[in-house]
Scaffold this motif. Structure first.
Motif, PDB file in Angstrom:
ATOM      1  N   VAL A 101      -1.191   3.869   3.379  1.00  0.00           N
ATOM      2  CA  VAL A 101      -1.550   5.015   2.601  1.00  0.00           C
ATOM      3  C   VAL A 101      -0.853   6.216   3.081  1.00  0.00           C
ATOM      4  O   VAL A 101      -0.213   7.011   2.486  1.00  0.00           O
TER       5      VAL A 101
ATOM      6  N   VAL B  21      -1.850  -0.565  -9.771  1.00  0.00           N
ATOM      7  CA  VAL B  21      -3.112  -0.492  -8.817  1.00  0.00           C
ATOM      8  C   VAL B  21      -3.837  -2.049  -8.413  1.00  0.00           C
ATOM      9  O   VAL B  21      -4.100  -2.243  -7.353  1.00  0.00           O
TER      10      VAL B  21
ATOM     11  N   THR C  19       0.524   3.633  -3.199  1.00  0.00           N
ATOM     12  CA  THR C  19      -0.009   5.020  -2.980  1.00  0.00           C
ATOM     13  C   THR C  19       0.920   6.084  -3.598  1.00  0.00           C
ATOM     14  O   THR C  19       0.624   7.232  -4.351  1.00  0.00           O
TER      15      THR C  19
ATOM     16  N   LEU D  72       0.518   8.953  -6.802  1.00  0.00           N
ATOM     17  CA  LEU D  72       0.219  10.531  -6.404  1.00  0.00           C
ATOM     18  C   LEU D  72       1.724  11.222  -6.913  1.00  0.00           C
ATOM     19  O   LEU D  72       1.556  12.329  -7.550  1.00  0.00           O
TER      20      LEU D  72
ATOM     21  N   LEU E 118       0.783  -1.236  -0.114  1.00  0.00           N
ATOM     22  CA  LEU E 118      -0.030   0.077  -0.130  1.00  0.00           C
ATOM     23  C   LEU E 118       0.852   1.377  -0.184  1.00  0.00           C
ATOM     24  O   LEU E 118       0.518   2.156  -0.837  1.00  0.00           O
TER      25      LEU E 118
ATOM     26  N   GLY F  63       2.610   6.168   2.048  1.00  0.00           N
ATOM     27  CA  GLY F  63       2.571   6.367   0.519  1.00  0.00           C
ATOM     28  C   GLY F  63       2.701   7.922   0.299  1.00  0.00           C
ATOM     29  O   GLY F  63       3.225   8.382  -0.659  1.00  0.00           O
ATOM     30  N   ILE F  64       1.747   8.708   1.107  1.00  0.00           N
ATOM     31  CA  ILE F  64       1.660  10.082   0.813  1.00  0.00           C
ATOM     32  C   ILE F  64       3.222  10.876   0.931  1.00  0.00           C
ATOM     33  O   ILE F  64       3.532  11.440   0.402  1.00  0.00           O
TER      34      ILE F  64
END
Length: 293
Positions: free
Chosen positions: A162, A129, A100, A104, A96, A165-166
């Protein structure tokens, strides 16, 4: 994407999966991040000095600002990743986080930096994905809804994956700008960021020195492994960014999930191997599509 950039990303993916497995087994927190940053400074000091002796004195406020921002983002990324590994499975958090971030990054590269995705690139991202969903559990995520303990663990993995991932997307864009637009050395961007990371993490590590010493005794081998190999993986990616569009390089890095699914799933015995292997194969197809694009 050139064959050379593609080869760099494949090698970086294998190394990246390996050090993440080591970090998961260490079970460390922010102090483990401090250990690795200090060891990176020491292990890579000769190379940092050799490359920086002429370049770094010429840096101005702009160069130091981008390195400082990169260092802070890397700290946030690493601490959140380690926390996720303590609370959830690597084979949930890792894919994940890795999935992610590139999505982005690709979005920012296309919308803000003017890069374009070919049809193959779009198909490659779609495959990545789908592979992320399968590796993260696929249908097993739905089955976990009937098991309170599994549900909490999966939810923690989703949340930390997540969020990690940001921050991956954030530091990838910042570092990509540093090496592509500002033409800074990929090695120096990563190495000098260690000084920022040590400064940010030192108050946490020194707050309870006895506890930090105890953790060091049990974790230094894992920290040394991470310190030696993780910069190699990331610098390889930064060099690939100099040769290929960021929107292609970032998703292609997800080849590391092939290695994490096959090696990490076996070593950590986290289950759902069939779905996660299928996801890894789908990601491999996506990586090939990105390379063709």
């Amino acid at each position: 994407m050139s064959l050379n950039a593609f080869a760099l990303i494949l090698l970086a993916g294998l190394i990246h999966a390996g050090w993440n497995i080591a970090a998961k087994k260490a079970g460390g927190d922010a102090r483990f991040a401090f250990f690795t940053s200090v060891l990176m400074m020491l292990v890579w000091a000769p190379l940092g000095w050799w490359l920086g002796r002429d370049a770094v004195p010429l840096w101005g406020a702009r160069e130091w600002a981008i390195v400082a921002l990169s260092g802070v983002l890397h700290v946030l990324y690493y601490v959140i990743l380690l926390r996720g590994y303590r609370k959830a499975d690597l084979t949930v958090v890792y894919p994940l986080a890795r999935g992610t971030g590139p999505l982005l990054t690709a979005l920012v590269a296309v919308t803000l930096l003017g890069e374009r995705l070919s049809a193959w690139g779009v198909l490659g991202i779609a495959a990545v994905v789908g592979g992320v969903f399968l590796i993260a559990g696929g249908p097993g995520l739905l089955r976990a809804a009937h098991d309170p303990h599994a549900r909490l663990r999966v939810h923690a993995g989703l949340r930390y994956g997540v969020l990690t991932g940001i921050f991956i997307a954030s530091y990838t864009v910042v570092d990509g700008y540093a090496v592509k637009a500002m033409l800074l050395s990929p090695v120096l961007v990563d190495y000098m960021g260690n000084f920022v990371r040590v400064a940010v993490l030192a108050p946490v590590a020194l707050r309870n020195r006895a506890e930090t010493a105890r953790l060091w005794a049990g974790q230094w081998r894992f920290a040394l492994l991470v310190a030696v190999v993780s910069p190699i993986a990331y610098v390889l990616v930064l060099f690939a960014m100099q040769e290929a569009p960021m929107a292609h390089v970032a998703p292609a890095r997800e080849v590391s999930m092939l290695f994490a699914a096959l090696i990490g799933g076996h070593l950590l015995d986290e289950g759902d191997r069939a779905a996660r292997l299928a996801g890894a194969l789908l990601i491999a197809a996506g990586v090939v599509a990105l390379a063709l694009g």
